[in-house]
Design a protein around this motif. Sequence first.
Motif, PDB file in Angstrom:
ATOM      1  N   VAL A 263      10.615  33.600 -49.091  1.00 46.94           N
ATOM      2  CA  VAL A 263      11.154  35.001 -49.656  1.00 46.94           C
ATOM      3  C   VAL A 263      12.899  34.790 -49.515  1.00 46.94           C
ATOM      4  O   VAL A 263      13.321  33.916 -48.538  1.00 46.94           O
ATOM      5  N   GLY A 264      13.739  35.511 -50.367  1.00 48.81           N
ATOM      6  CA  GLY A 264      14.792  35.323 -50.638  1.00 48.81           C
ATOM      7  C   GLY A 264      15.261  36.403 -51.561  1.00 48.81           C
ATOM      8  O   GLY A 264      14.552  37.233 -51.795  1.00 48.81           O
ATOM      9  N   VAL A 265      16.580  36.253 -51.962  1.00 53.76           N
ATOM     10  CA  VAL A 265      17.071  37.269 -52.933  1.00 53.76           C
ATOM     11  C   VAL A 265      17.935  36.424 -53.920  1.00 53.76           C
ATOM     12  O   VAL A 265      18.795  35.657 -53.639  1.00 53.76           O
ATOM     13  N   GLU A 266      17.637  37.343 -55.017  1.00 50.59           N
ATOM     14  CA  GLU A 266      18.452  36.814 -56.243  1.00 50.59           C
ATOM     15  C   GLU A 266      19.073  38.135 -56.961  1.00 50.59           C
ATOM     16  O   GLU A 266      18.295  38.900 -57.486  1.00 50.59           O
ATOM     17  N   GLY A 267      20.599  37.911 -57.056  1.00 52.75           N
ATOM     18  CA  GLY A 267      20.964  39.145 -57.634  1.00 52.75           C
ATOM     19  C   GLY A 267      20.581  40.479 -56.824  1.00 52.75           C
ATOM     20  O   GLY A 267      20.794  40.846 -55.658  1.00 52.75           O
ATOM     21  N   GLU A 268      19.986  41.343 -57.704  1.00 55.18           N
ATOM     22  CA  GLU A 268      19.644  42.609 -57.307  1.00 55.18           C
ATOM     23  C   GLU A 268      18.116  42.902 -56.982  1.00 55.18           C
ATOM     24  O   GLU A 268      17.493  43.770 -56.797  1.00 55.18           O
ATOM     25  N   GLU A 269      17.350  41.487 -56.910  1.00 54.84           N
ATOM     26  CA  GLU A 269      16.065  41.725 -56.696  1.00 54.84           C
ATOM     27  C   GLU A 269      15.573  40.658 -55.445  1.00 54.84           C
ATOM     28  O   GLU A 269      16.380  39.704 -55.111  1.00 54.84           O
ATOM     29  N   ALA A 270      14.626  41.223 -54.820  1.00 51.74           N
ATOM     30  CA  ALA A 270      14.096  40.455 -53.659  1.00 51.74           C
ATOM     31  C   ALA A 270      13.103  39.394 -54.455  1.00 51.74           C
ATOM     32  O   ALA A 270      12.353  39.732 -55.550  1.00 51.74           O
ATOM     33  N   LEU A 271      13.025  38.107 -54.132  1.00 58.69           N
ATOM     34  CA  LEU A 271      12.301  37.176 -54.765  1.00 58.69           C
ATOM     35  C   LEU A 271      11.247  36.723 -53.590  1.00 58.69           C
ATOM     36  O   LEU A 271      11.675  36.149 -52.527  1.00 58.69           O
ATOM     37  N   LEU A 272       9.633  36.678 -53.812  1.00 55.77           N
ATOM     38  CA  LEU A 272       8.737  36.323 -52.980  1.00 55.77           C
ATOM     39  C   LEU A 272       8.037  35.191 -53.663  1.00 55.77           C
ATOM     40  O   LEU A 272       7.460  35.554 -54.773  1.00 55.77           O
ATOM     41  N   SER A 273       7.802  33.998 -53.267  1.00 56.98           N
ATOM     42  CA  SER A 273       6.988  32.847 -53.904  1.00 56.98           C
ATOM     43  C   SER A 273       5.931  32.519 -53.117  1.00 56.98           C
ATOM     44  O   SER A 273       6.214  32.405 -51.876  1.00 56.98           O
ATOM     45  N   VAL A 274       4.921  32.179 -53.738  1.00 62.94           N
ATOM     46  CA  VAL A 274       3.619  31.536 -53.019  1.00 62.94           C
ATOM     47  C   VAL A 274       3.318  30.381 -53.635  1.00 62.94           C
ATOM     48  O   VAL A 274       2.970  30.626 -54.954  1.00 62.94           O
ATOM     49  N   ASP A 275       3.276  29.183 -53.084  1.00 62.28           N
ATOM     50  CA  ASP A 275       3.179  28.103 -53.571  1.00 62.28           C
ATOM     51  C   ASP A 275       1.769  27.558 -52.975  1.00 62.28           C
ATOM     52  O   ASP A 275       1.199  27.889 -51.625  1.00 62.28           O
ATOM     53  N   ASP A 276       0.800  27.076 -53.865  1.00 57.95           N
ATOM     54  CA  ASP A 276      -0.366  26.482 -53.331  1.00 57.95           C
ATOM     55  C   ASP A 276      -0.805  25.162 -53.611  1.00 57.95           C
ATOM     56  O   ASP A 276       0.087  24.434 -54.371  1.00 57.95           O
ATOM     57  N   GLY A 277      -1.994  24.608 -53.389  1.00 58.93           N
ATOM     58  CA  GLY A 277      -2.406  23.143 -53.703  1.00 58.93           C
ATOM     59  C   GLY A 277      -3.412  22.767 -54.567  1.00 58.93           C
ATOM     60  O   GLY A 277      -4.428  22.254 -54.523  1.00 58.93           O
ATOM     61  N   CYS A 278      -3.405  24.023 -55.982  1.00 53.51           N
ATOM     62  CA  CYS A 278      -4.700  24.037 -56.659  1.00 53.51           C
ATOM     63  C   CYS A 278      -4.741  22.794 -57.651  1.00 53.51           C
ATOM     64  O   CYS A 278      -5.891  22.887 -58.322  1.00 53.51           O
ATOM     65  N   GLY A 279      -3.834  22.073 -57.656  1.00 54.87           N
ATOM     66  CA  GLY A 279      -3.947  21.034 -58.596  1.00 54.87           C
ATOM     67  C   GLY A 279      -3.177  21.341 -59.936  1.00 54.87           C
ATOM     68  O   GLY A 279      -3.192  20.447 -60.833  1.00 54.87           O
ATOM     69  N   GLY A 280      -2.785  22.539 -60.193  1.00 60.63           N
ATOM     70  CA  GLY A 280      -2.132  22.840 -61.345  1.00 60.63           C
ATOM     71  C   GLY A 280      -3.048  23.769 -62.421  1.00 60.63           C
ATOM     72  O   GLY A 280      -4.270  23.526 -62.239  1.00 60.63           O
ATOM     73  N   ILE A 281      -2.507  24.281 -63.181  1.00 58.38           N
ATOM     74  CA  ILE A 281      -3.126  25.347 -64.160  1.00 58.38           C
ATOM     75  C   ILE A 281      -2.814  24.485 -65.682  1.00 58.38           C
ATOM     76  O   ILE A 281      -1.744  24.495 -65.891  1.00 58.38           O
ATOM     77  N   PRO A 282      -3.728  24.467 -66.555  1.00 55.72           N
ATOM     78  CA  PRO A 282      -3.334  24.062 -67.785  1.00 55.72           C
ATOM     79  C   PRO A 282      -2.491  24.854 -68.394  1.00 55.72           C
ATOM     80  O   PRO A 282      -2.471  26.290 -68.350  1.00 55.72           O
ATOM     81  N   GLU A 283      -1.768  24.300 -69.478  1.00 48.15           N
ATOM     82  CA  GLU A 283      -0.646  25.337 -69.814  1.00 48.15           C
ATOM     83  C   GLU A 283      -1.343  26.437 -70.852  1.00 48.15           C
ATOM     84  O   GLU A 283      -0.593  27.409 -70.712  1.00 48.15           O
TER      85      GLU A 283
END
Length: 348
Positions: A263-283
Amino acid sequence: MIESGESFGQMLAHVWHILPLAVAFTLPVALVGGLVLYWLRRGSLTTTLTVLVLIPVLATLTGVLAISGFMFTPALMTMLLVCLLVALVTVPAAVLLGRVIARRSVWEREARERERAGEAARRDLVAWISHDLRSPLAGIRAMAEALADGIVSEKDEVADYASRINGETARLSAMVNDLFELSRITAGALRLTMSAVPLQDVVSDALAAQTVVANQKKVRVLADADVWPVVTGSDPELARIVRNLVSNAIRHTPPDGTVAIRVGVEGEEALLSVDDGCGGIPEDELDRVFDVAFRGTQARTPDRSGSAGGGLGLAIAKGLVEAHRGRIHVHNHGDGCRFEVRLPLAAS
């Protein structure tokens, strides 16, 4: 009467005399105009209508000049002035009409596309939910019949069957709740009670709710923050967003893997990121991740735990984020993928 007849005859003779000349000069203008329209057939509707209006005006002007022999008499000047006034009136009208028709055409095309997309989503949803409801219902029915027929009579076995029935019932209840939530979002019936919500409390509650599942799958769940911001939103719906994202990450992360929330802040927005180990998603599938009932293909780690939902969690998360006037995005990151949610910060 004879003189009138003679004058009328002379007028007819004069018309027949100048008619070939008028046609000879106006026809090329019309043909050129037709070629220009054909060349502009894929252009804007406004330009097409403008050219369509100018063709008869220019053809008339050319015919008048040809008949007059390019002798600029008062009558010719009057005709030229009339043609100019007609052009000044019709060209702006054609431009305005073209823009109105173009906007209406675009709106109708977008409406048809939205309707087709909605109908396709409804068909997919019915197909997926019908499939997913069949499995727990069949299990509940089989276990209930075993209990009713006395096939299972030992106390421990009865308790085990009761626990399984309770688990399948919980799955069905969760699917029904997801359907209800999604219907509220798509129907525009979602009403949010907005307030200043500390994001730290939301993340903590969501992680606490997923601890049991993460332990069962032996997946580590870590949370970190540069700063814990306060956002404008509805507490229950924000918790649902984080819970759905974390649940999805745990589901697609293999055992001994890690799910990281930052969790962090970028500009006027709060940023929440969730990383997993799914192996990636085809483009070619990244744009479909938030579609109703989409679960991905073999590129993602398969889930054999039996805990997979109806493929509605990410669609619900997207709808709730947009209801908060936020944005959600997914991209491949490291050995998995990263879901990013941006929400407006609460006023100081």
